[in-house]
Design an enzyme around this catalytic site. Structure first.
Site, PDB file in Angstrom:
ATOM      1  N   ASN A   7       0.874  -1.168   0.000  1.00  0.00           N
ATOM      2  CA  ASN A   7       0.000   0.000   0.000  1.00  0.00           C
ATOM      3  C   ASN A   7       0.916   1.224   0.000  1.00  0.00           C
ATOM      4  O   ASN A   7       1.469   1.596   1.029  1.00  0.00           O
ATOM      5  CB  ASN A   7      -0.882  -0.042   1.250  1.00  0.00           C
ATOM      6  CG  ASN A   7      -1.888   1.089   1.286  1.00  0.00           C
ATOM      7  OD1 ASN A   7      -1.850   1.990   0.441  1.00  0.00           O
ATOM      8  ND2 ASN A   7      -2.785   1.036   2.255  1.00  0.00           N
ATOM      9  N   ARG A  91      -2.506  -2.025  -3.557  1.00  0.00           N
ATOM     10  CA  ARG A  91      -3.740  -1.262  -3.363  1.00  0.00           C
ATOM     11  C   ARG A  91      -3.670   0.001  -4.225  1.00  0.00           C
ATOM     12  O   ARG A  91      -2.684   0.741  -4.166  1.00  0.00           O
ATOM     13  CB  ARG A  91      -3.882  -0.862  -1.898  1.00  0.00           C
ATOM     14  CG  ARG A  91      -5.083   0.013  -1.698  1.00  0.00           C
ATOM     15  CD  ARG A  91      -5.131   0.624  -0.336  1.00  0.00           C
ATOM     16  NE  ARG A  91      -6.265   1.531  -0.298  1.00  0.00           N
ATOM     17  CZ  ARG A  91      -6.275   2.672   0.358  1.00  0.00           C
ATOM     18  NH1 ARG A  91      -5.229   3.061   1.053  1.00  0.00           N
ATOM     19  NH2 ARG A  91      -7.342   3.429   0.351  1.00  0.00           N
ATOM     20  N   HIS A 180     -13.323   2.690  -0.323  1.00  0.00           N
ATOM     21  CA  HIS A 180     -13.358   1.622   0.699  1.00  0.00           C
ATOM     22  C   HIS A 180     -13.995   0.338   0.164  1.00  0.00           C
ATOM     23  O   HIS A 180     -14.480  -0.495   0.936  1.00  0.00           O
ATOM     24  CB  HIS A 180     -14.178   2.031   1.951  1.00  0.00           C
ATOM     25  CG  HIS A 180     -13.592   3.142   2.751  1.00  0.00           C
ATOM     26  ND1 HIS A 180     -14.375   4.099   3.354  1.00  0.00           N
ATOM     27  CD2 HIS A 180     -12.321   3.435   3.084  1.00  0.00           C
ATOM     28  CE1 HIS A 180     -13.611   4.950   4.014  1.00  0.00           C
ATOM     29  NE2 HIS A 180     -12.352   4.569   3.864  1.00  0.00           N
ATOM     30  N   GLY A 212     -11.432   7.954   7.773  1.00  0.00           N
ATOM     31  CA  GLY A 212     -12.356   8.192   6.660  1.00  0.00           C
ATOM     32  C   GLY A 212     -13.481   7.192   6.831  1.00  0.00           C
ATOM     33  O   GLY A 212     -13.231   6.056   7.216  1.00  0.00           O
ATOM     34  N   ARG A 241     -12.939  15.426   7.601  1.00  0.00           N
ATOM     35  CA  ARG A 241     -13.637  15.810   6.360  1.00  0.00           C
ATOM     36  C   ARG A 241     -15.088  16.177   6.657  1.00  0.00           C
ATOM     37  O   ARG A 241     -15.726  15.558   7.499  1.00  0.00           O
ATOM     38  CB  ARG A 241     -13.636  14.647   5.360  1.00  0.00           C
ATOM     39  CG  ARG A 241     -12.280  14.326   4.812  1.00  0.00           C
ATOM     40  CD  ARG A 241     -12.382  13.234   3.738  1.00  0.00           C
ATOM     41  NE  ARG A 241     -11.099  12.610   3.573  1.00  0.00           N
ATOM     42  CZ  ARG A 241     -10.918  11.293   3.487  1.00  0.00           C
ATOM     43  NH1 ARG A 241     -11.928  10.472   3.541  1.00  0.00           N
ATOM     44  NH2 ARG A 241      -9.710  10.809   3.335  1.00  0.00           N
ATOM     45  N   GLY A 333     -15.949   1.624  14.063  1.00  0.00           N
ATOM     46  CA  GLY A 333     -16.971   0.577  14.027  1.00  0.00           C
ATOM     47  C   GLY A 333     -16.621  -0.625  14.890  1.00  0.00           C
ATOM     48  O   GLY A 333     -17.498  -1.260  15.477  1.00  0.00           O
ATOM     49  N   GLU A 334     -15.318  -0.938  14.989  1.00  0.00           N
ATOM     50  CA  GLU A 334     -14.897  -2.118  15.757  1.00  0.00           C
ATOM     51  C   GLU A 334     -14.635  -1.809  17.229  1.00  0.00           C
ATOM     52  O   GLU A 334     -14.494  -2.724  18.036  1.00  0.00           O
ATOM     53  CB  GLU A 334     -13.605  -2.703  15.147  1.00  0.00           C
ATOM     54  CG  GLU A 334     -13.822  -3.328  13.785  1.00  0.00           C
ATOM     55  CD  GLU A 334     -12.519  -3.595  13.043  1.00  0.00           C
ATOM     56  OE1 GLU A 334     -11.488  -3.857  13.696  1.00  0.00           O
ATOM     57  OE2 GLU A 334     -12.528  -3.520  11.803  1.00  0.00           O
ATOM     58  N   GLU A 388      -8.358  -5.361   4.945  1.00  0.00           N
ATOM     59  CA  GLU A 388      -8.185  -5.004   3.529  1.00  0.00           C
ATOM     60  C   GLU A 388      -6.967  -5.687   2.916  1.00  0.00           C
ATOM     61  O   GLU A 388      -6.986  -6.075   1.759  1.00  0.00           O
ATOM     62  CB  GLU A 388      -8.086  -3.476   3.392  1.00  0.00           C
ATOM     63  CG  GLU A 388      -9.444  -2.814   3.609  1.00  0.00           C
ATOM     64  CD  GLU A 388      -9.371  -1.325   3.831  1.00  0.00           C
ATOM     65  OE1 GLU A 388      -8.978  -0.915   4.938  1.00  0.00           O
ATOM     66  OE2 GLU A 388      -9.699  -0.564   2.909  1.00  0.00           O
TER      67      GLU A 388
HETATM   68  P1  AMP Z   1      -9.030   3.552  10.980  1.00  0.00           P
HETATM   69  O1  AMP Z   1      -8.983   4.691   9.997  1.00  0.00           O
HETATM   70  O2  AMP Z   1      -9.936   2.444  10.572  1.00  0.00           O
HETATM   71  O3  AMP Z   1      -7.664   3.074  11.386  1.00  0.00           O
HETATM   72  O4  AMP Z   1      -9.689   4.155  12.328  1.00  0.00           O
HETATM   73  C1  AMP Z   1      -8.996   5.103  13.093  1.00  0.00           C
HETATM   74  C2  AMP Z   1      -9.970   5.769  14.042  1.00  0.00           C
HETATM   75  O5  AMP Z   1     -10.628   4.787  14.864  1.00  0.00           O
HETATM   76  C3  AMP Z   1      -9.306   6.692  15.058  1.00  0.00           C
HETATM   77  O6  AMP Z   1      -9.113   7.973  14.536  1.00  0.00           O
HETATM   78  C4  AMP Z   1     -10.325   6.710  16.191  1.00  0.00           C
HETATM   79  O7  AMP Z   1     -11.259   7.748  15.982  1.00  0.00           O
HETATM   80  C5  AMP Z   1     -11.040   5.386  16.074  1.00  0.00           C
HETATM   81  N1  AMP Z   1     -10.683   4.480  17.189  1.00  0.00           N
HETATM   82  C6  AMP Z   1      -9.641   3.659  17.296  1.00  0.00           C
HETATM   83  N2  AMP Z   1      -9.660   3.005  18.489  1.00  0.00           N
HETATM   84  C7  AMP Z   1     -10.765   3.425  19.152  1.00  0.00           C
HETATM   85  C8  AMP Z   1     -11.360   3.140  20.408  1.00  0.00           C
HETATM   86  N3  AMP Z   1     -10.814   2.280  21.250  1.00  0.00           N
HETATM   87  N4  AMP Z   1     -12.512   3.785  20.729  1.00  0.00           N
HETATM   88  C9  AMP Z   1     -13.074   4.667  19.875  1.00  0.00           C
HETATM   89  N5  AMP Z   1     -12.557   4.967  18.667  1.00  0.00           N
HETATM   90  C10 AMP Z   1     -11.430   4.370  18.306  1.00  0.00           C
END
Ligand code: AMP
Length: 401
Positions: A7, A91, A180, A212, A241, A333-334, A388
């Site tokens: 990537n 990617r 995505h 994002g 954004r 989401g996770e 991904e």
């Molecule tokens: P990603 O772009 O999928 O890596 O997601 C990153 C974002 O996930 C971060 O900027 C946080 O806002 C959110 N995030 C990561 N860990 C947590 C957590 N334990 N609780 C709430 N939000 C989280």
């Protein structure tokens, strides 16, 4: 067969080496600050200590050479030679209307990725640098490109056309592309696999919520609508954004805030979203902390985020004439149970009821797929971690095995 997933960004390269018979990551890492002072490689071989090498790295060719050196090094390497890499999956952000799935790279493909660069000026040139660097160093190894836009190429015209003059689409390729896609496809297929249901029979709404964020309506395994558009700026309110706004705001704010066009685009991409609303942070962990301390703007930012998401879920259920499952994935989401709870709150009329104690118990899903809806919910609510890199590796493997 081992697949190397690359990537490449404009000044970075992330990689994973995945062994496909057991689908096991045998090493991963990244290079940052290519061509900038302070460049470094971080390499994490499976079962061995992580290493960090700080050294000037002039360009992507040198970066890829360093990745291959790290992978084959006698101490911290995981393979004996480059010959143990069966193919490389890259990617690529934008495939425009050229690509509806991953493809093996040839000169025509390279030319088409270059043609798409106008639509993704920050991303596609970086991907091309990564591909060309690999081709130079590993001339006999097949290269595959997997596009963020490809999964959404099944959207019907009524979903991807804007209410602009038709000329804007025909002459200038202005339409909704969506992003995505690799992640939306991965979690949709994973849901079908876990539940033993046929994807052809399912109406799914996948919510990729990270820095994002985008939502996708997946009908019968095909993307039929998605919230990101011509660029990743459209749709949900995101970390920094703005998401959807009235286009008339652009000249109004340019005038009021004395910004030129480039500054305005930077503003909409980097200084808005929950960061701009809260004045605190783009990270949801910080926002909840600030909200807990009574900082109202942080609470409002979280409410705006969840409200917008709920509206997309409702509109995609309408677009598909129903929904069987709502799936949450990616960093927010996770990990963020309250975002999940707030964004389906009030969707009981659709049949979507979240099990609040269970959802809270699984605050962090951490690599597990978890069903979060109650027994009497007619719509499933799931949290399914995205992967991904694995999706790219699988598509590459399918084309090269
Ligand atoms: P990603 O772009 O999928 O890596 O997601 C990153 C974002 O996930 C971060 O900027 C946080 O806002 C959110 N995030 C990561 N860990 C947590 C957590 N334990 N609780 C709430 N939000 C989280």
């Amino acid at each position: 067969m081992n697949i190397l997933v690359i990537n490449a960004g404009s000044s970075s390269v992330k990689y994973q080496l995945i062994e496909m018979t057991q689908t096991k990551v045998i090493a991963k890492g990244g290079i940052e600050r290519i061509g900038i002072e302070g460049s470094n490689l971080e390499h994490k071989p499976n079962g061995k200590d992580k290493i960090v090498i700080e050294t000037p790295i002039a360009d992507h060719t040198q970066a890829i050479a360093m990745v291959l050196d790290a992978l084959t090094d006698k101490d911290h390497g995981v393979i004996k030679s480059m010959d143990e890499i069966g193919a490389v999956g890259h990617r690529v952000v934008h495939g425009s209307e050229f690509f509806s799935s991953g493809v093996i790279v040839d000169d025509k493909v390279l030319g088409q990725i270059q043609e798409c660069a106008e639509l993704a000026p920050l991303h596609n040139p970086a991907s091309l640098m990564g591909i060309k660097a690999c081709q130079k160093i590993m001339p006999g190894t097949p290269m595959v490109t997997v596009f963020d836009t490809a999964f959404h190429q099944t959207m019907p015209k009524n979903a991807y056309l804007y209410g602009l003059s038709y000329e804007a689409y025909e002459k200038f390729r202005v339409r909704k592309y969506g992003f995505h896609g690799t992640s939306h496809k991965f979690v949709a297929e994973r849901y079908a696999e876990i539940t033993g249901k046929k994807i052809e029979d399912l109406k799914l709404i996948t919510c990729h919520l990270g820095n994002g964020s985008s939502v996708c309506a997946v009908d019968g395994g095909k993307s039929v609508d998605t919230s990101m558009g011509f660029t990743p700026l459209e749709g949900l309110v995101m970390g920094t954004r703005s998401g959807d706004i009235d286009p008339a705001i652009v000249p109004f704010l340019m005038n009021k805030m004395h910004m030129n066009l480039d500054e305005t685009i930077t503003y909409l991409n980097k200084q808005c979203g929950v960061w701009g609303l809260s004045g605190e942070s783009s990270d949801f962990r910080d926002l909840w902390k600030a909200s807990g301390k009574g900082i109202e703007r942080a609470t409002v930012a979280l409410q705006v985020f969840c409200y917008r998401l709920k509206k997309f879920i409702g509109s995609y259920a309408a677009a598909m004439g129903g929904v069987d499952a709502i799936i949450f994935t990616a960093g927010i989401g996770e990990n963020d149970y309250l975002v999940r709870e707030w964004s389906v709150e009030g969707l009981q009329f659709l049949g979507a009821i979240i099990d609040k104690p269970l959802n809270e118990e699984f605050e962090h899903v951490r690599g597990n797929d978890v069903k979060l809806s109650t027994e009497d919910s007619t719509v499933d609510i799931w949290c399914i971690p995205t992967n991904e890199e694995l999706a790219i590796a699988k598509e590459t493997y399918a084309l090269c095995k």
